[in-house]
Design an enzyme around this catalytic site. Structure first.
Site, PDB file in Angstrom:
ATOM      1  N   GLY A  11       0.830  -1.214   0.000  1.00 14.15           N
ATOM      2  CA  GLY A  11       0.000   0.000   0.000  1.00 14.15           C
ATOM      3  C   GLY A  11       0.854   1.250   0.000  1.00 14.15           C
ATOM      4  O   GLY A  11       0.638   2.159   0.799  1.00 14.15           O
ATOM      5  N   SER A  13       1.232   3.347  -2.605  1.00 15.67           N
ATOM      6  CA  SER A  13       0.874   4.331  -3.627  1.00 15.67           C
ATOM      7  C   SER A  13       0.400   5.651  -3.024  1.00 15.67           C
ATOM      8  O   SER A  13       0.446   6.690  -3.677  1.00 15.67           O
ATOM      9  CB  SER A  13      -0.220   3.766  -4.543  1.00 15.67           C
ATOM     10  OG  SER A  13      -1.277   3.235  -3.785  1.00 15.67           O
ATOM     11  N   ARG A  14      -0.069   5.589  -1.775  1.00 18.44           N
ATOM     12  CA  ARG A  14      -0.636   6.796  -1.153  1.00 18.44           C
ATOM     13  C   ARG A  14      -0.298   6.805   0.345  1.00 18.44           C
ATOM     14  O   ARG A  14       0.130   5.796   0.904  1.00 18.44           O
ATOM     15  CB  ARG A  14      -2.166   6.814  -1.305  1.00 18.44           C
ATOM     16  CG  ARG A  14      -2.609   6.855  -2.749  1.00 18.44           C
ATOM     17  CD  ARG A  14      -4.116   6.950  -2.886  1.00 18.44           C
ATOM     18  NE  ARG A  14      -4.792   5.692  -2.655  1.00 18.44           N
ATOM     19  CZ  ARG A  14      -5.655   5.472  -1.674  1.00 18.44           C
ATOM     20  NH1 ARG A  14      -5.958   6.427  -0.824  1.00 18.44           N
ATOM     21  NH2 ARG A  14      -6.244   4.302  -1.549  1.00 18.44           N
ATOM     22  N   ASN A  89       1.620  -2.474   5.433  1.00 23.60           N
ATOM     23  CA  ASN A  89       0.962  -1.179   5.649  1.00 23.60           C
ATOM     24  C   ASN A  89      -0.421  -1.079   5.006  1.00 23.60           C
ATOM     25  O   ASN A  89      -1.279  -0.358   5.517  1.00 23.60           O
ATOM     26  CB  ASN A  89       1.864  -0.065   5.094  1.00 23.60           C
ATOM     27  CG  ASN A  89       1.124   1.244   4.917  1.00 23.60           C
ATOM     28  OD1 ASN A  89       0.888   1.972   5.878  1.00 23.60           O
ATOM     29  ND2 ASN A  89       0.717   1.532   3.684  1.00 23.60           N
ATOM     30  N   TYR A 154     -12.461  -3.099  11.667  1.00 27.58           N
ATOM     31  CA  TYR A 154     -11.126  -2.492  11.596  1.00 27.58           C
ATOM     32  C   TYR A 154     -10.366  -2.682  12.915  1.00 27.58           C
ATOM     33  O   TYR A 154      -9.187  -3.036  12.924  1.00 27.58           O
ATOM     34  CB  TYR A 154     -11.305  -1.009  11.255  1.00 27.58           C
ATOM     35  CG  TYR A 154     -10.049  -0.225  11.020  1.00 27.58           C
ATOM     36  CD1 TYR A 154      -9.333  -0.348   9.827  1.00 27.58           C
ATOM     37  CD2 TYR A 154      -9.586   0.683  11.979  1.00 27.58           C
ATOM     38  CE1 TYR A 154      -8.186   0.411   9.601  1.00 27.58           C
ATOM     39  CE2 TYR A 154      -8.450   1.442  11.763  1.00 27.58           C
ATOM     40  CZ  TYR A 154      -7.747   1.306  10.574  1.00 27.58           C
ATOM     41  OH  TYR A 154      -6.609   2.054  10.357  1.00 27.58           O
ATOM     42  N   ALA A 157      -9.217  -6.254  13.253  1.00 26.45           N
ATOM     43  CA  ALA A 157      -8.073  -6.531  12.372  1.00 26.45           C
ATOM     44  C   ALA A 157      -6.797  -5.923  12.944  1.00 26.45           C
ATOM     45  O   ALA A 157      -5.744  -6.564  12.983  1.00 26.45           O
ATOM     46  CB  ALA A 157      -8.346  -5.968  10.979  1.00 26.45           C
ATOM     47  N   LYS A 158      -6.881  -4.676  13.396  1.00 26.81           N
ATOM     48  CA  LYS A 158      -5.683  -3.982  13.886  1.00 26.81           C
ATOM     49  C   LYS A 158      -5.200  -4.566  15.213  1.00 26.81           C
ATOM     50  O   LYS A 158      -3.998  -4.595  15.488  1.00 26.81           O
ATOM     51  CB  LYS A 158      -5.957  -2.476  14.022  1.00 26.81           C
ATOM     52  CG  LYS A 158      -6.190  -1.784  12.683  1.00 26.81           C
ATOM     53  CD  LYS A 158      -4.968  -1.872  11.799  1.00 26.81           C
ATOM     54  CE  LYS A 158      -5.104  -1.120  10.497  1.00 26.81           C
ATOM     55  NZ  LYS A 158      -3.934  -1.290   9.623  1.00 26.81           N
ATOM     56  N   ILE A 187      -3.773  10.425  11.476  1.00 23.69           N
ATOM     57  CA  ILE A 187      -2.752  10.898  10.530  1.00 23.69           C
ATOM     58  C   ILE A 187      -3.455  11.426   9.280  1.00 23.69           C
ATOM     59  O   ILE A 187      -4.396  10.813   8.785  1.00 23.69           O
ATOM     60  CB  ILE A 187      -1.796   9.734  10.132  1.00 23.69           C
ATOM     61  CG1 ILE A 187      -1.255   8.981  11.358  1.00 23.69           C
ATOM     62  CG2 ILE A 187      -0.654  10.247   9.241  1.00 23.69           C
ATOM     63  CD1 ILE A 187      -0.379   9.756  12.304  1.00 23.69           C
TER      64      ILE A 187
HETATM   65  N1  LIG Z   1      -4.448   7.602   8.431  1.00 21.58           N
HETATM   66  C1  LIG Z   1      -4.595   7.283   9.676  1.00 21.58           C
HETATM   67  O1  LIG Z   1      -5.019   8.096  10.504  1.00 21.58           O
HETATM   68  C2  LIG Z   1      -4.223   5.915  10.164  1.00 21.58           C
HETATM   69  C3  LIG Z   1      -4.245   5.681  11.551  1.00 21.58           C
HETATM   70  C4  LIG Z   1      -3.892   4.437  12.023  1.00 21.58           C
HETATM   71  C5  LIG Z   1      -3.538   3.432  11.163  1.00 21.58           C
HETATM   72  N2  LIG Z   1      -3.537   3.670   9.818  1.00 21.58           N
HETATM   73  C6  LIG Z   1      -3.160   2.555   8.943  1.00 21.58           C
HETATM   74  O2  LIG Z   1      -2.058   2.952   8.155  1.00 21.58           O
HETATM   75  C7  LIG Z   1      -2.092   2.246   6.913  1.00 21.58           C
HETATM   76  C8  LIG Z   1      -2.039   3.254   5.773  1.00 21.58           C
HETATM   77  O3  LIG Z   1      -3.175   4.095   5.892  1.00 21.58           O
HETATM   78  P1  LIG Z   1      -3.319   5.463   5.085  1.00 21.58           P
HETATM   79  O4  LIG Z   1      -3.991   6.397   5.992  1.00 21.58           O
HETATM   80  O5  LIG Z   1      -2.052   5.820   4.447  1.00 21.58           O
HETATM   81  O6  LIG Z   1      -4.403   4.994   4.006  1.00 21.58           O
HETATM   82  P2  LIG Z   1      -4.689   5.497   2.514  1.00 21.58           P
HETATM   83  O7  LIG Z   1      -4.174   6.858   2.317  1.00 21.58           O
HETATM   84  O8  LIG Z   1      -6.124   5.194   2.294  1.00 21.58           O
HETATM   85  O9  LIG Z   1      -3.791   4.490   1.648  1.00 21.58           O
HETATM   86  C9  LIG Z   1      -4.054   3.128   1.697  1.00 21.58           C
HETATM   87  C10 LIG Z   1      -3.023   2.398   0.877  1.00 21.58           C
HETATM   88  O10 LIG Z   1      -3.326   0.984   0.960  1.00 21.58           O
HETATM   89  C11 LIG Z   1      -3.393   0.463  -0.330  1.00 21.58           C
HETATM   90  N3  LIG Z   1      -4.316  -0.656  -0.412  1.00 21.58           N
HETATM   91  C12 LIG Z   1      -5.611  -0.708  -0.035  1.00 21.58           C
HETATM   92  N4  LIG Z   1      -6.136  -1.919  -0.321  1.00 21.58           N
HETATM   93  C13 LIG Z   1      -5.141  -2.644  -0.887  1.00 21.58           C
HETATM   94  C14 LIG Z   1      -5.050  -3.952  -1.392  1.00 21.58           C
HETATM   95  N5  LIG Z   1      -6.092  -4.784  -1.368  1.00 21.58           N
HETATM   96  N6  LIG Z   1      -3.861  -4.373  -1.903  1.00 21.58           N
HETATM   97  C15 LIG Z   1      -2.794  -3.544  -1.941  1.00 21.58           C
HETATM   98  N7  LIG Z   1      -2.825  -2.291  -1.479  1.00 21.58           N
HETATM   99  C16 LIG Z   1      -3.979  -1.842  -0.954  1.00 21.58           C
HETATM  100  C17 LIG Z   1      -3.824   1.617  -1.224  1.00 21.58           C
HETATM  101  O11 LIG Z   1      -3.392   1.336  -2.533  1.00 21.58           O
HETATM  102  P3  LIG Z   1      -4.281   1.584  -3.853  1.00 21.58           P
HETATM  103  O12 LIG Z   1      -4.841   2.963  -3.780  1.00 21.58           O
HETATM  104  O13 LIG Z   1      -3.266   1.386  -4.939  1.00 21.58           O
HETATM  105  O14 LIG Z   1      -5.356   0.527  -3.882  1.00 21.58           O
HETATM  106  C18 LIG Z   1      -3.067   2.777  -0.589  1.00 21.58           C
HETATM  107  O15 LIG Z   1      -1.755   2.858  -1.085  1.00 21.58           O
HETATM  108  C19 LIG Z   1      -3.386   1.417   6.929  1.00 21.58           C
HETATM  109  O16 LIG Z   1      -3.092   0.110   7.353  1.00 21.58           O
HETATM  110  C20 LIG Z   1      -4.215   2.130   7.971  1.00 21.58           C
HETATM  111  O17 LIG Z   1      -5.155   1.284   8.535  1.00 21.58           O
HETATM  112  C21 LIG Z   1      -3.877   4.882   9.294  1.00 21.58           C
END
Ligand SMILES: NC(=O)c1ccc[n+]([C@@H]2O[C@H](COP(=O)([O-])OP(=O)(O)OC[C@H]3O[C@@H](n4cnc5c(N)ncnc54)[C@H](OP(=O)(O)O)[C@@H]3O)[C@@H](O)[C@H]2O)c1
Length: 247
Positions: A11, A13-14, A89, A154, A157-158, A187
Site C-alpha cells: 500500500g 501508492s498513497r 501497511n 477495523y 483486524a488492527k 494521521i
Molecule cells: N491515516 C490514519 O489516521 C491511520 C491511523 C492508524 C492506522 N492507519 C493505517 O495505516 C495504513 C495506511 O493508511 P493510510 O492512511 O495511508 O491509508 P490510505 O491513504 O487510504 O492508503 C491506503 C493504501 O493501501 C493500499 N491498499 C488498499 N487496499 C489494498 C489492497 N487490497 N492491496 C494492496 N494495497 C492496498 C492503497 O493502494 P491503492 O490505492 O493502490 O489501492 C493505498 O496505497 C493502513 O493500514 C491504515 O489502517 C492509518
C-alpha cells in the site's frame, strides 16, 4: 542508514505507505512499491524516487489475494533480489455499526488489514530466514487499543496484527529478524480525509498536541525500526498519536 537493503512496502501508492517508501529510499534502500488500484500514483512515486537518485520497483498485487502475492513475490525475488525489510501497511476501512455491518464489509476489512500480513509475510519470510537478517513492521492503529464505534471490523483486524507481531517476533528472533508494530493515531491521509468534519473536530480536541500527525512522522519511526540501530527491539508496539493514547 539502509544502503544495500531492499524493502517491500504494501500500500505504498498513497498516504503512510508512500511516505515510508520515500524515507526508506532517501535512506538508501531500494524500494518495492506495492499498490492495488492507484497505478498512476505508484508510478509518480517511483519517478520521484528515481529523480532523487534512488531505486524503485512497482509491484501491483492485491494484499488480500494469496495467489497473486505468491506469484508477485516470486517474480520480485528473481528480478530485484532478496527482500530484507517488509512493511505491512496496506489497509482499508468499511465503517458501520455492528448491527448494520454487512458480512462482506467485515470480511474484506479482515482480509485486507489482517490476513494480508499473514499472506505477504509468509511469502517473504523464507528470504529473511535464509539471509539471517530481516525487519518486519506491521502498521496497526491506536483503535486496536481504544476501540472506536463503527469500526468493529477495523479494530479487530488492527488488534489481530498486534498478536501476530508478538507471536512472530518469538518465532524468528533466533534468525536475527525483528518484528514490530506501529500504532498511529489520527494521521492526515485519504483515509482520514473522508471522515465527517464533526468527527475530525472531536479527534483534534482530544489530541494533546492539538493536530493530526503527518505521514512523514510515521515514516521516520518506521525508518528507525528498519535500521541496524533498532536491532535489539522486537515484539514491541510503538504508539504515535500526539498523546491521544499513552499505552
Ligand atoms: N491515516 C490514519 O489516521 C491511520 C491511523 C492508524 C492506522 N492507519 C493505517 O495505516 C495504513 C495506511 O493508511 P493510510 O492512511 O495511508 O491509508 P490510505 O491513504 O487510504 O492508503 C491506503 C493504501 O493501501 C493500499 N491498499 C488498499 N487496499 C489494498 C489492497 N487490497 N492491496 C494492496 N494495497 C492496498 C492503497 O493502494 P491503492 O490505492 O493502490 O489501492 C493505498 O496505497 C493502513 O493500514 C491504515 O489502517 C492509518
Amino acid at each position: 542508514m539502509l544502503t544495500g537493503k531492499i524493502a517491500l512496502i504494501t500500500g505504498a501508492s498513497r498516504g503512510i505507505g508512500r511516505a515510508i517508501a520515500m524515507e526508506f529510499a532517501r535512506a538508501g534502500a531500494e524500494v518495492i512499491i506495492n499498490f492495488h488500484r492507484s497505478k498512476e500514483k505508484a508510478e509518480e512515486l517511483a519517478k520521484e524516487i528515481e529523480n532523487q537518485g534512488g531505486k524503485a520497483y512497482l509491484a501491483p498485487f492485491d494484499v488480500a489475494n494469496p495467489k497473486e502475492i505468491k506469484e508477485a513475490v516470486k517474480a520480485l525475488e528473481e528480478k530485484v533480489g532478496t527482500i530484507h525489510i517488509l512493511v505491512n501497511n496496506a489497509g482499508i476501512t468499511k465503517d458501520s455499526l455492528l448491527l448494520k455491518m454487512k458480512e462482506e464489509d467485515w470480511e474484506s476489512v479482515l482480509r485486507t488489514n489482517l490476513f494480508s500480513a499473514f499472506y505477504v509475510t509468509q511469502a517473504v519470510l523464507p528470504m529473511m530466514l535464509k539471509n539471517r537478517w530481516g525487519r518486519i513492521i506491521n502498521i496497526s492503529s491506536v483503535v486496536a487499543f481504544t476501540g472506536n464505534p463503527g469500526q468493529t471490523n477495523y479494530c479487530a483486524a488492527k488488534a489481530g496484527l498486534i498478536g501476530f507481531t508478538k507471536a512472530l517476533a518469538l518465532e524468528v528472533a533466533g534468525r536475527n529478524i525483528t518484528v514490530n508494530a506501529i500504532a498511529p493515531g489520527y494521521i492526515e491521509t485519504d483515509m482520514t480525509e473522508k471522515l465527517p468534519e464533526k468527527i475530525k473536530e472531536v479527534f483534534l480536541q482530544e489530541i494533546p498536541l492539538k493536530r493530526a500527525g503527518l505521514p512523514e512522522e510515521v515514516a521516520y519511526l518506521a525508518l528507525f525500526l528498519a535500521s541496524e540501530q533498532a536491532s535489539y527491539i522486537t515484539g514491541s508496539v510503538f504508539h504515535i498519536n500526539g498523546g491521544l493514547y499513552r499505552g
